[in-house]
Design a protein around this motif. Structure first.
Motif, PDB file in Angstrom:
ATOM      1  N   LYS A 140      19.097 -24.945  15.167  1.00 46.34           N
ATOM      2  CA  LYS A 140      19.434 -24.245  16.654  1.00 46.34           C
ATOM      3  C   LYS A 140      18.817 -23.125  16.902  1.00 46.34           C
ATOM      4  O   LYS A 140      18.127 -23.154  18.163  1.00 46.34           O
ATOM      5  N   ALA A 141      18.445 -22.306  15.966  1.00 47.11           N
ATOM      6  CA  ALA A 141      17.811 -21.091  16.265  1.00 47.11           C
ATOM      7  C   ALA A 141      16.298 -21.518  16.597  1.00 47.11           C
ATOM      8  O   ALA A 141      15.777 -20.874  17.535  1.00 47.11           O
ATOM      9  N   ARG A 142      15.649 -22.431  15.849  1.00 50.00           N
ATOM     10  CA  ARG A 142      14.343 -22.841  16.262  1.00 50.00           C
ATOM     11  C   ARG A 142      14.335 -23.543  17.636  1.00 50.00           C
ATOM     12  O   ARG A 142      13.273 -23.498  18.388  1.00 50.00           O
ATOM     13  N   GLN A 143      15.241 -24.326  17.928  1.00 52.97           N
ATOM     14  CA  GLN A 143      15.231 -24.820  19.224  1.00 52.97           C
ATOM     15  C   GLN A 143      15.544 -23.883  20.361  1.00 52.97           C
ATOM     16  O   GLN A 143      14.767 -24.218  21.437  1.00 52.97           O
ATOM     17  N   ASP A 144      16.229 -22.816  19.991  1.00 54.95           N
ATOM     18  CA  ASP A 144      16.217 -21.816  20.803  1.00 54.95           C
ATOM     19  C   ASP A 144      15.157 -20.760  21.091  1.00 54.95           C
ATOM     20  O   ASP A 144      14.958 -19.881  21.650  1.00 54.95           O
ATOM     21  N   ARG A 145      14.164 -21.010  19.938  1.00 49.13           N
ATOM     22  CA  ARG A 145      12.692 -20.518  19.926  1.00 49.13           C
ATOM     23  C   ARG A 145      13.246 -18.849  19.507  1.00 49.13           C
ATOM     24  O   ARG A 145      12.357 -17.852  19.776  1.00 49.13           O
ATOM     25  N   ASP A 146      14.035 -18.764  18.646  1.00 50.44           N
ATOM     26  CA  ASP A 146      14.619 -17.469  18.122  1.00 50.44           C
ATOM     27  C   ASP A 146      14.058 -17.615  16.846  1.00 50.44           C
ATOM     28  O   ASP A 146      14.878 -17.756  15.741  1.00 50.44           O
ATOM     29  N   PHE A 147      12.896 -17.392  16.433  1.00 52.13           N
ATOM     30  CA  PHE A 147      12.124 -17.391  15.130  1.00 52.13           C
ATOM     31  C   PHE A 147      12.500 -16.370  14.271  1.00 52.13           C
ATOM     32  O   PHE A 147      12.692 -16.441  12.892  1.00 52.13           O
ATOM     33  N   VAL A 148      12.853 -15.171  14.442  1.00 51.09           N
ATOM     34  CA  VAL A 148      13.324 -14.203  13.925  1.00 51.09           C
ATOM     35  C   VAL A 148      14.622 -14.557  13.115  1.00 51.09           C
ATOM     36  O   VAL A 148      15.208 -14.333  11.995  1.00 51.09           O
ATOM     37  N   THR A 149      15.767 -15.081  14.096  1.00 48.73           N
ATOM     38  CA  THR A 149      17.023 -15.578  13.328  1.00 48.73           C
ATOM     39  C   THR A 149      16.684 -16.376  12.506  1.00 48.73           C
ATOM     40  O   THR A 149      17.233 -16.682  11.293  1.00 48.73           O
ATOM     41  N   ALA A 150      15.819 -17.637  12.745  1.00 44.56           N
ATOM     42  CA  ALA A 150      15.498 -18.751  12.014  1.00 44.56           C
ATOM     43  C   ALA A 150      15.076 -18.283  10.580  1.00 44.56           C
ATOM     44  O   ALA A 150      15.266 -18.799   9.587  1.00 44.56           O
ATOM     45  N   THR A 151      14.175 -17.156  10.410  1.00 45.18           N
ATOM     46  CA  THR A 151      13.599 -16.623   9.443  1.00 45.18           C
ATOM     47  C   THR A 151      14.603 -16.140   8.539  1.00 45.18           C
ATOM     48  O   THR A 151      14.563 -16.540   7.187  1.00 45.18           O
ATOM     49  N   ASP A 152      15.529 -15.279   9.103  1.00 50.36           N
ATOM     50  CA  ASP A 152      16.572 -14.666   8.405  1.00 50.36           C
ATOM     51  C   ASP A 152      17.567 -15.618   7.551  1.00 50.36           C
ATOM     52  O   ASP A 152      18.019 -15.540   6.669  1.00 50.36           O
ATOM     53  N   LEU A 153      17.737 -16.771   8.604  1.00 50.78           N
ATOM     54  CA  LEU A 153      18.755 -17.704   8.145  1.00 50.78           C
ATOM     55  C   LEU A 153      18.035 -18.536   6.918  1.00 50.78           C
ATOM     56  O   LEU A 153      18.546 -18.837   6.013  1.00 50.78           O
ATOM     57  N   THR A 154      16.834 -18.833   6.929  1.00 46.20           N
ATOM     58  CA  THR A 154      16.252 -19.510   5.968  1.00 46.20           C
ATOM     59  C   THR A 154      16.176 -18.787   4.690  1.00 46.20           C
ATOM     60  O   THR A 154      16.207 -19.258   3.666  1.00 46.20           O
ATOM     61  N   GLN A 155      15.883 -17.410   4.675  1.00 46.68           N
ATOM     62  CA  GLN A 155      16.066 -16.479   3.665  1.00 46.68           C
ATOM     63  C   GLN A 155      17.309 -16.398   3.279  1.00 46.68           C
ATOM     64  O   GLN A 155      17.525 -16.540   1.775  1.00 46.68           O
ATOM     65  N   SER A 156      18.309 -16.505   3.819  1.00 45.95           N
ATOM     66  CA  SER A 156      19.766 -16.457   3.317  1.00 45.95           C
ATOM     67  C   SER A 156      19.978 -17.794   2.510  1.00 45.95           C
ATOM     68  O   SER A 156      20.711 -17.845   1.758  1.00 45.95           O
TER      69      SER A 156
END
Length: 170
Positions: A140-156
């Motif tokens: 969902k973060a990638r669809q919204d083009r929120d890559f910072v949140t996507a990176t944080d979620l991937t790390q978690s």
């Protein structure tokens, strides 16, 4: 004179009878008759002497014990057979209990194993749910083009997977 001889013969007979009674003989019994004396008790097959006082009582008690023993022998044999059968039944019951106990222990062990496996499966299911939830947030973060949140979620998500793997191996 005839009367006198008759009287004399009667006297001799009566004196002989009296003498026989004194010596324990009955009237009409001669010297050659081997009948028991008057202090004896005559039965069909044997003659037993009368006992006096405590001796007679002891004899009676012993006789009663012998009679009771003869009467009790069949019941004693029957009781012994019953006891033997009861012991055999008890042994069979013990054996059955042992078998049932062993089966119960096996069932209990399987139950414990199934509980552990169920707990592991439930834990894996919860972990999978967390991963799926994290993946859906990342998408969902990638669809919204929120890559910072996507990176944080991937790390978690990576940390979560490492933590779960450590738990699984220990």
């Amino acid at each position: 004179m005839e009367h006198l001889s008759l009287l004399l013969s009667l006297l001799t007979l009566s004196s002989a009878a009296t003498a026989a009674n004194i010596h324990g003989k009955r009237e009409g019994e001669g010297e050659d008759n081997l009948s028991p004396p008057s202090h004896c008790h005559r039965s069909e097959n044997f003659v037993s002497f009368r006992r006096s006082g405590s001796s007679q009582k002891r004899h009676w008690i012993c006789t009663q014990k012998r009679r009771m023993t003869r009467k009790a022998k069949p019941s004693i044999k029957r009781l012994k057979a019953e006891i033997k059968e009861m012991n055999a039944q008890q042994k069979r019951i013990k054996d059955r209990r042992r078998v049932v106990k062993r089966k119960f222990e096996q069932i209990e062990a399987k139950h414990d194993q199934l509980k552990r496996e169920t707990k592991i499966i439930m834990q894996q299911n919860a972990n999978t749910q967390l991963r799926l939830h994290s993946l859906s947030k990342i998408l969902k973060a990638r669809q919204d083009r929120d890559f910072v949140t996507a990176t944080d979620l991937t790390q978690s998500l990576r940390e979560l997977i490492l933590k779960q793997n450590k738990q699984r191996h220990t």
